[in-house]
Design an enzyme around this catalytic site. Structure first.
Site, PDB file in Angstrom:
ATOM      1  N   ASP A  49       4.702  39.902   8.531  1.00 15.90           N
ATOM      2  CA  ASP A  49       3.441  39.203   8.822  1.00 15.90           C
ATOM      3  C   ASP A  49       2.271  40.179   8.838  1.00 15.90           C
ATOM      4  OD1 ASP A  49       4.513  36.716   8.958  1.00 15.90           O
ATOM      5  OD2 ASP A  49       4.387  36.494  11.130  1.00 15.90           O
ATOM      6  N   ASP A  84      10.732  29.190   6.741  1.00 18.14           N
ATOM      7  CA  ASP A  84      10.465  30.118   7.844  1.00 18.14           C
ATOM      8  C   ASP A  84      11.528  29.985   8.933  1.00 18.14           C
ATOM      9  OD1 ASP A  84       9.074  32.082   9.220  1.00 18.14           O
ATOM     10  OD2 ASP A  84       7.132  31.112   8.961  1.00 18.14           O
TER      11      ASP A  84
HETATM   12  C1  GLA Z   1       5.368  32.797  10.625  1.00 19.21           C
HETATM   13  C2  GLA Z   1       5.169  33.288   9.205  1.00 19.21           C
HETATM   14  C3  GLA Z   1       3.701  33.213   8.843  1.00 19.21           C
HETATM   15  C4  GLA Z   1       3.212  31.787   8.997  1.00 19.21           C
HETATM   16  C5  GLA Z   1       3.509  31.287  10.405  1.00 19.21           C
HETATM   17  C6  GLA Z   1       3.206  29.819  10.525  1.00 19.21           C
HETATM   18  O1  GLA Z   1       4.779  33.653  11.542  1.00 19.21           O
HETATM   19  O2  GLA Z   1       5.677  34.564   9.046  1.00 19.21           O
HETATM   20  O3  GLA Z   1       3.475  33.663   7.530  1.00 19.21           O
HETATM   21  O4  GLA Z   1       3.846  30.976   8.050  1.00 19.21           O
HETATM   22  O5  GLA Z   1       4.858  31.491  10.776  1.00 19.21           O
HETATM   23  O6  GLA Z   1       3.445  29.330  11.800  1.00 19.21           O
END
Ligand code: GLA
Length: 752
Positions: free
Chosen positions: A556, A486
């Site tokens: 997301d 990420d």
């Molecule tokens: C980001 C990712 C999510 C999740 C969060 C965790 O927003 O896109 O899918 O993994 O971080 O903090």
């Protein structure tokens, strides 16, 4: 070497020209030498897929684009390169020549690829042809400004199957003084002059990525760009330019391309007063500065581009094929995405051994193949305020380390994955307390937080070594098959105070090169490891990171209705083979919208299927639905992930209806998805005409979900499904259907 190549190339040209109308032999001959140089006319010609690309050396020694479009016959003469005639004292010869790669100097007025300044104040750079070589199917053309001491090597690679050409440049300083590059593009693509072009591009923001936008090209410039230090989602480094009013999914001339770079980038689309269109892409010139001492060089990223006569749908399919065959690490043998479970939306940071084990047990029983522990497993990570940078297992949540959970996941027959965000640090972390100087910052200036975190300066050797070591240890100590990598904020204050002031802006290049290097070394040391590129959703999806990862997280936003547009936009540039999509809870956290489990599954089944819901709360009835869809998905996933995608009805612009069809590469199966976001006055759903089937083959259809009109035959020819089509009964809000067509043999003489 050069001489030998020129000789061979001329022989090949004569051979091909002599073949006359013998098309198969001609095709074989051109396949043998996709790149040729006609020394007499000073013309370079590339033939690949259904595309011909040509450029020549003009009398002034400039490299000038001659042709980029549908494949020409081998004997077709290409004119020698002649620059546009001078029109007035304001545009002398050389001002607006469509150069392959132009330095800023002489009388040039078009957008240059390279702009420099020397220590002595000189800023004039006039690049002229020097020589070429063809090695291993790749072309390298050398340009130079001898007096200035600058050499530029232009690299051309060709994909024989799709006709997509990759171009990059290496800039070398052979002068006795330092030179600073103010702008360094990878390549410029020149289109034929016209006044009826339109530009398609992708734009968005967090939880709302991948909107497709179109605008007419008129004299002036459009800058698609990221100044954020990484790819970004405001624009994606992809473009498509279409000619005339008649283009659509399956018709029309389309020039398209994408940059393989995960840092700040720019694609500059310029239509000049002569109606010449020039697309220049590479490092973002904004805040760019790269100093080369004598003897030093800089390589640019690769700018890929292709062409088709068959509309934007075919342009996307060519990109998908190219990505599967040439970009993804599995090079032409992409592994199918396993069905994944991730509890992020269900548990947030509250992960712990007992509950994760329960979730794993339930996931396996549903048919899940990969279990992923998301954020929260490390350091003092109970919220997004602390812990990033401390990649040691949180013993309150996992008292015995990760091993018992990993063993359990493996015993259940699933692979194990873990979330990491290695490029970031929370100020509230042991790492930051130890090394506050490791982040991007300007000396003595405030450091802006994003999600309570700062960006580690990977351009520093010590920082990138540390990040590699931490991850290498994590992967060596634990039996991990998958990392969700990420990256949750943009750069701010991109300073590198440890460097000399005139070298600090190299951070834009060095950071990304180190990132690529870390991932490459991790993959080498841990063969079999798969990686997902995630950036708070889809803010780091590009052909650069794709070359080192196996899948991406497009957004997301997991609302299955919003996802239809997100996924549709994604597929303009990128393959469903890498597009992950989860079934999550209803109502959805993004917008409170409720949807049936059927709708959620069918929406997510358009990509790599994942489950992100709190499955411990599912009822036995919901479990049964999930089991059925997961089993159905396994049956169609090769077609959905690796097949040829046809966008039948577009969900863009909040359209109520959308439909896609995927046809397996071997043609044995086609999968149709149809959605209705909002019922329309009890109106019938439009007839869907399948595409890409064999007219003479017979296909048996079955529904995964939904209803077809009474009288729909169980078996019919490809011609029937493509010309008569299929009528599905979708009437209600948030309705969905999916059907599978299996080829069962030939239809005989169906078309007399
Ligand atoms: C980001 C990712 C999510 C999740 C969060 C965790 O927003 O896109 O899918 O993994 O971080 O903090």
């Amino acid at each position: 070497m050069k001489q030998a190549n020129a000789y061979l190339a001329t022989i090949m040209l004569a051979l091909v020209a002599g073949l006359g109308g013998n098309v198969p032999a001609l095709a074989a001959a051109t396949q043998a030498a996709p790149i040729r140089y006609d020394a007499a006319r000073r013309v370079f010609r590339i033939d690949a897929g259904k595309v011909t690309y040509a450029f020549g050396v003009n009398a002034d020694g400039e490299l000038q684009t001659l042709y980029w479009g549908s494949r020409l016959m081998a004997g077709d003469p290409l004119p020698v390169a002649v620059p546009p005639a001078p029109r007035s004292s304001f545009d002398p010869v050389g001002a607006d020549t469509p150069q392959e790669y132009a330095g800023w100097g002489g009388p040039i007025t078009v957008m240059p690829d390279l702009k420099v300044h020397f220590a002595d104040g000189n800023r004039d750079l006039v690049l002229r042809y020097d020589s070429y070589r063809i090695d291993d199917g790749k072309l390298q053309v050398m340009l130079h400004d001898r007096r200035a001491g600058i050499d530029v090597m232009l690299n051309y690679s060709v994909d024989a199957a799709t006709g997509i050409i990759g171009r990059s440049a290496r800039i070398e300083n052979h002068a006795s003084q330092a030179v600073t590059l103010d702008r360094a593009a990878s390549a410029s693509w020149n289109l034929p002059p016209a006044t009826d072009y339109s530009l398609r591009y992708l734009t968005g923001t967090w939880a709302s990525e991948w909107h497709v936008r179109t605008r007419p090209l008129t004299p002036g410039a459009t800058e698609l760009e990221s100044r954020r230090g990484s790819t970004g989602d405001e624009n994606n480094p992809w473009f498509a330019i279409e000619r005339g009013a008649q283009w659509n999914e399956s018709h029309g001339r389309v020039w398209f391309g994408a940059l393989a770079w995960s840092g700040s980038w720019s694609i500059h689309v310029d239509q000049d007063v002569l109606n010449q269109v020039r697309v220049t892409g590479g490092y973002d010139p904004f805040d760019f500065s790269y100093r080369l001492e004598p003897g030093q060089g800089l390589d640019t990223p690769v700018f890929y581009a292709g062409y088709t006569d068959d509309g934007i749908g075919e342009a996307s399919r060519l990109m998908h094929q190219f990505e599967r065959d040439r970009i993804l690490p599995a090079h032409g043998h992409p592994k199918l995405r396993p069905v994944l479970y991730n509890s992020w939306e269900a548990t947030g940071f509250k992960v712990n051994e007992a509950e994760q084990e329960r979730l794993a047990g339930k996931a396996a029983a549903l048919g899940v193949e990969r279990f992923v522990v998301d954020d929260g497993w490390f350091g003092a990570r109970n919220s997004d305020h602390a812990g990033l940078g401390d990649w040691t297992v949180n013993r309150e949540k996992f008292p015995h380390g990760l091993k018992p959970l990993i063993d359990k996941v493996h015993a259940l027959g699933m692979s194990f994955g873990l979330w990491v965000e290695p490029e970031m640090v929370n100020p509230d972390s042991d790492l930051y307390r130890r090394h506050p100087d490791w982040v991007l910052n300007f000396k003595g200036r405030p450091r802006s937080l994003g999600r309570n975190q700062l960006v580690l300066n990977l351009a520093r050797d010590d920082v990138s070594q540390y990040v590699f070591q931490v991850l290498d240890e994590l992967l060596s100590r634990n039996d991990i098959q998958f990392l969700k990598w990420d990256y949750n904020r943009n750069w701010s204050e991109p300073g590198w105070p440890q460097q000399a002031p005139d070298r600090q802006q190299q951070v834009y290049v060095t950071y990304v090169r180190h990132l690529y290097d870390i991932i490459r070394r991790l993959r080498e040391r841990h063969p079999g490891l798969e990686i997902e590129s995630c950036s708070g959703g889809g803010a780091r999806v590009d052909l650069g990171i794709m070359g080192l990862t196996d899948e991406v997280w497009p957004s997301d936003n997991t609302d299955p209705s919003d996802r239809l547009s997100i996924q549709d936009g994604f597929t303009y540039a990128y393959a469903p083979a890498v597009m992950m999509a989860w079934v999550t809870g209803s109502p959805n956290w993004v917008n409170g919208r409720s949807s049936s489990l059927d709708f959620r599954f069918l929406s997510a089944m358009q990509g790599g299927l994942g489950i992100g819901a709190d499955i411990l709360k599912w009822t036995p009835a919901e479990d049964a639905v999930a089991r059925r869809y997961i089993a159905a998905y396994k049956d169609i996933r090769a077609t959905v992930q690796l097949g040829r995608l046809y966008r039948l009805l577009s969900p863009q612009g909040h359209a109520p209806r959308s439909a896609t069809e995927s046809v397996a590469i071997d043609g044995r199966q086609a999968v149709l998805f149809a959605f209705l976001r909002q019922g329309q006055d009890a109106q019938a759903y439009p007839t869907l005409y399948l595409q890409g089937l064999d007219e003479t083959a017979r296909y048996r259809y079955r529904l995964i979900h939904g209803k077809a009109a009474a009288g729909t035959p169980a078996v019919a020819s490809g011609a029937y499904w493509m010309h008569h089509g299929i009528d599905l009964e979708l009437r209600n809000d948030m309705d969905a259907a999916a059907a599978v067509f299996e080829r069962i043999g030939t239809a005989g003489n169906v078309r007399r």
